[in-house]
Design an enzyme around this catalytic site. Structure first.
Site, PDB file in Angstrom:
ATOM      1  CE  LYS A  81      22.536  67.087  49.855  1.00  0.00           C
ATOM      2  NZ  LYS A  81      22.553  66.011  48.929  1.00  0.00           N
ATOM      3  N   GLY A 184      13.467  59.158  34.089  1.00  0.00           N
ATOM      4  CA  GLY A 184      14.143  60.259  33.882  1.00  0.00           C
ATOM      5  C   GLY A 184      15.410  59.631  33.511  1.00  0.00           C
ATOM      6  CB  VAL A 186      18.331  57.165  37.675  1.00  0.00           C
ATOM      7  CG1 VAL A 186      18.609  55.821  38.404  1.00  0.00           C
ATOM      8  CG2 VAL A 186      19.564  58.225  38.335  1.00  0.00           C
TER       9      VAL A 186
HETATM   10  P1  NAD Z   1      14.969  62.845  36.795  1.00  0.00           P
HETATM   11  O1  NAD Z   1      14.293  64.335  36.997  1.00  0.00           O
HETATM   12  O2  NAD Z   1      15.808  62.965  35.691  1.00  0.00           O
HETATM   13  O3  NAD Z   1      13.594  61.923  36.589  1.00  0.00           O
HETATM   14  C1  NAD Z   1      12.679  61.477  37.539  1.00  0.00           C
HETATM   15  C2  NAD Z   1      11.642  61.228  36.781  1.00  0.00           C
HETATM   16  O4  NAD Z   1      10.565  60.516  37.645  1.00  0.00           O
HETATM   17  C3  NAD Z   1      11.172  62.045  35.798  1.00  0.00           C
HETATM   18  O5  NAD Z   1      11.083  61.491  34.486  1.00  0.00           O
HETATM   19  C4  NAD Z   1       9.630  62.388  36.326  1.00  0.00           C
HETATM   20  O6  NAD Z   1       8.579  62.931  35.515  1.00  0.00           O
HETATM   21  C5  NAD Z   1       9.298  60.996  37.205  1.00  0.00           C
HETATM   22  N1  NAD Z   1       8.362  61.084  38.436  1.00  0.00           N
HETATM   23  C6  NAD Z   1       8.271  62.082  39.238  1.00  0.00           C
HETATM   24  N2  NAD Z   1       7.438  61.848  40.016  1.00  0.00           N
HETATM   25  C7  NAD Z   1       6.847  60.599  39.633  1.00  0.00           C
HETATM   26  C8  NAD Z   1       5.684  59.762  40.279  1.00  0.00           C
HETATM   27  N3  NAD Z   1       4.859  59.945  41.126  1.00  0.00           N
HETATM   28  N4  NAD Z   1       5.479  58.472  39.693  1.00  0.00           N
HETATM   29  C9  NAD Z   1       6.231  58.186  38.529  1.00  0.00           C
HETATM   30  N5  NAD Z   1       7.406  59.038  37.806  1.00  0.00           N
HETATM   31  C10 NAD Z   1       7.569  60.315  38.403  1.00  0.00           C
HETATM   32  O7  NAD Z   1      15.772  62.404  38.094  1.00  0.00           O
HETATM   33  P2  NAD Z   1      17.010  61.332  38.142  1.00  0.00           P
HETATM   34  O8  NAD Z   1      18.067  62.147  38.113  1.00  0.00           O
HETATM   35  O9  NAD Z   1      16.770  60.241  37.223  1.00  0.00           O
HETATM   36  O10 NAD Z   1      16.597  60.879  39.859  1.00  0.00           O
HETATM   37  C11 NAD Z   1      15.650  59.893  40.148  1.00  0.00           C
HETATM   38  C12 NAD Z   1      15.970  59.414  41.402  1.00  0.00           C
HETATM   39  O11 NAD Z   1      17.240  59.103  41.816  1.00  0.00           O
HETATM   40  C13 NAD Z   1      16.001  60.706  42.327  1.00  0.00           C
HETATM   41  O12 NAD Z   1      15.195  60.323  43.838  1.00  0.00           O
HETATM   42  C14 NAD Z   1      17.235  61.010  42.651  1.00  0.00           C
HETATM   43  O13 NAD Z   1      17.540  61.795  43.783  1.00  0.00           O
HETATM   44  C15 NAD Z   1      17.900  59.823  42.645  1.00  0.00           C
HETATM   45  N6  NAD Z   1      19.393  59.621  42.320  1.00  0.00           N
HETATM   46  C16 NAD Z   1      19.829  60.363  41.138  1.00  0.00           C
HETATM   47  C17 NAD Z   1      21.398  60.324  40.823  1.00  0.00           C
HETATM   48  C18 NAD Z   1      21.716  60.972  39.451  1.00  0.00           C
HETATM   49  O14 NAD Z   1      22.776  60.878  39.376  1.00  0.00           O
HETATM   50  N7  NAD Z   1      20.890  61.669  38.772  1.00  0.00           N
HETATM   51  C19 NAD Z   1      22.001  59.956  41.942  1.00  0.00           C
HETATM   52  C20 NAD Z   1      21.611  59.212  43.006  1.00  0.00           C
HETATM   53  C21 NAD Z   1      20.174  59.168  43.298  1.00  0.00           C
END
Ligand code: NAD
Length: 350
Positions: A81, A184, A186
C-alpha cells in the site's frame, strides 16, 4: 520514540520505503508487506494526517490487509500500500504525482499501485506515463481494466446470495429483505443486481435525494442513515463506511447475516465474536469485496478480459462457504478464520 519494527502493525513487512521530493513537495510511504505470492499490489491513498507518524501505521495496516485480500482472492499477488501525505488543504500537483510515479518505478515492480481514497482514475493514467507498475487504467481491447466498482458490486451480490443460502437456506434472493447502507458505486450496483433477482430492498444514503431516486427506480424503501442498521430485515449490507460494527450497533441489528462491500467493517476484532455470539452470520469484508482487486489484478497481470474477471469473482461464494464451514467447526468467528487462512496462504503465522 518507538522503532517502526516494534509497532504492533509492523508484522514483518518486507519493506517500508519513504520517498521525499523537495521540488514537488512529495512525501510518500510505500509499504510492502509480502511478495510471497507475487508483486505487492494495493492502492495509493492521498490523505492528510495531523500526526505524520499515523501515516506509517496506516500504510502498514492497509498493506497487510492487501496481502490477506489478494491471497484470499486467489490472485498471484502479494500485498502493499502507498500513502502520499497531503497538506491540510489537499493540494495535489501534477509534479507530485509524477514524482510519486518515479518512486513506484524505482521499486522495479515489487509494488504495483492502483487508485484509492484521494487519487483519481486520471492520476493512474498520469502514473502510467512514468511506470508500468500501475493498474486501474482504461481497458485495452480484449483485456480487463477500467472502474473496478462493478466487479466489486458483482462479488458482493454473489456473496450476499451465499449468505442467504447459508443463513436462510434459500437458493435465490427472491423475496429476501436486504438493508443496504450506502448506494454509491458498490451499494448502488448491488441494489440493482438484487432488485433484478427479486429481493426486497431498504436503502439509506447520506445523499438522501440519490437514495430516493434509486428507490423509485427499483421499488425499494428508504430510511434515514441512522436507522438502516436497526431495520428488521434478513441481510444487512454495509456499503459505505468502515468501523460501523461495534458493540452498540451489533446489539441493535435485527438480521440473520451481515454481508457487504465496505472495507474494515469491524471496529475492533472482538466485534467478530460479538456477531458470532448473537448468531449473526458474517461475510469477512476483504473476502466478499475482492471483485475490485480481481479486476485490477487480472488487468495488471494480463490474465484475460472481463469474462476472466467474472469467472474469478464467481469464486467468492466458495471461499465464503469454506470460511463459514471452518468457523462452524472451530467455533472461531469468520473474520478470525479468514485471517488465519490468509496467513497460512502467505506463509505467515501470528
Ligand atoms: P462511493 O463513494 O461510490 O459510495 C459510498 C456511498 O456511501 C455514497 O453514496 C455516500 O453518499 C454514502 N455514504 C457515506 N456515508 C454514509 C452514511 N453514514 N450512511 C449512509 N450512506 C453513506 O464508494 P464505493 O466505491 O461504493 O465504496 C463503498 C465502500 O466499499 C467503501 O468502504 C470502499 O472502501 C469499499 N470498497 C469499494 C471498492 C470499489 O471497487 N469501489 C472495492 C472494495 C471495497
Amino acid at each position: 520514540m518507538t522503532a517502526v519494527w516494534n509497532l504492533p502493525d509492523f508484522d514483518d513487512h518486507e519493506g517500508i520505503h519513504i520517498f521525499r521530493d523537495r521540488e514537488s513537495g512529495l512525501t510518500a510511504i510505500i509499504a510492502v508487506h509480502s511478495t510471497a505470492l507475487g508483486p505487492a499490489a494495493g492502492g495509493t491513498r492521498f490523505w492528510h494526517y495531523s500526526d505524520p507518524a499515523a501515516a506509517i501505521i496506516d500504510a502498514l495496516r492497509l498493506s497487510r490487509g492487501m496481502s490477506y485480500k489478494n491471497a484470499m482472492a486467489g490472485l498471484p499477488m502479494g500485498g502493499g500500500k502507498a500513502v502520499i501525505l497531503s497538506d491540510s488543504q489537499g493540494n495535489k500537483s501534477d509534479a507530485m504525482v509524477e514524482a510519486f510515479a518515479k518512486s513506484v518505478d524505482s521499486l522495479g515492480g515489487r509494488y504495483v499501485t492502483a487508485q484509492d481514497v484521494g487519487m483519481s482514475a486520471d492520476d493512474m493514467i498520469a502514473i502510467s506515463k512514468v511506470t508500468r507498475h500501475v493498474c486501474g487504467l482504461p481497458a485495452a481491447a480484449d483485456q480487463a481494466g477500467g472502474d473496478p466498482g462493478p466487479s466489486t458490486a458483482l462479488g458482493v451480490f454473489l456473496g450476499v446470495k451465499a449468505a442467504i443460502k447459508r443463513a436462510l437456506g434459500k437458493d435465490s434472493a427472491k423475496g429476501v429483505h436486504v438493508a443496504i447502507q450506502g448506494i454509491g458505486s458498490v451499494g448502488g450496483g448491488l441494489a440493482r443486481l438484487l432488485a433484478a433477482d427479486g429481493a426486497r430492498l431498504t436503502l439509506a444514503d447520506r445523499n438522501g435525494a440519490h437514495a430516493t431516486s434509486l428507490a423509485l427506480e427499483l421499488g425499494a424503501h428508504v430510511v434515514a442513515t441512522d436507522e438502516i442498521m436497526s431495520v428488521a430485515a434478513e441481510i444487512f449490507s454495509p456499503c459505505a463506511l468502515g468501523a460501523i460494527l461495534d458493540e452498540t450497533s451489533i446489539s441493535a441489528l435485527k438480521v440473520a447475516a451481515v454481508a457487504g462491500g465496505a472495507n474494515n467493517q469491524l471496529a475492533v476484532p472482538a466485534d467478530g465474536d460479538r456477531l458470532n455470539a448473537r448468531g449473526i452470520l458474517y461475510a469477512p469484508d476483504y473476502v466478499i469485496n475482492a471483485g475490485g482487486i480481481i479486476n485490477v489484478g487480472v488487468e495488471y497481470l494480463k490474465l484475460g478480459d472481463r469474462k476472466s474477471v467474472e469467472a474469478r469473482v464467481a469464486g467468492i461464494p466458495d471461499r465464503l462457504h469454506q470460511i463459514w464451514d471452518e468457523s462452524a467447526a472451530s467455533g472461531d468467528n469468520p473474520a478470525k478464520v479468514a485471517d488465519r487462512m490468509a496467513q497460512a496462504m502467505i506463509g505467515r503465522r501470528n
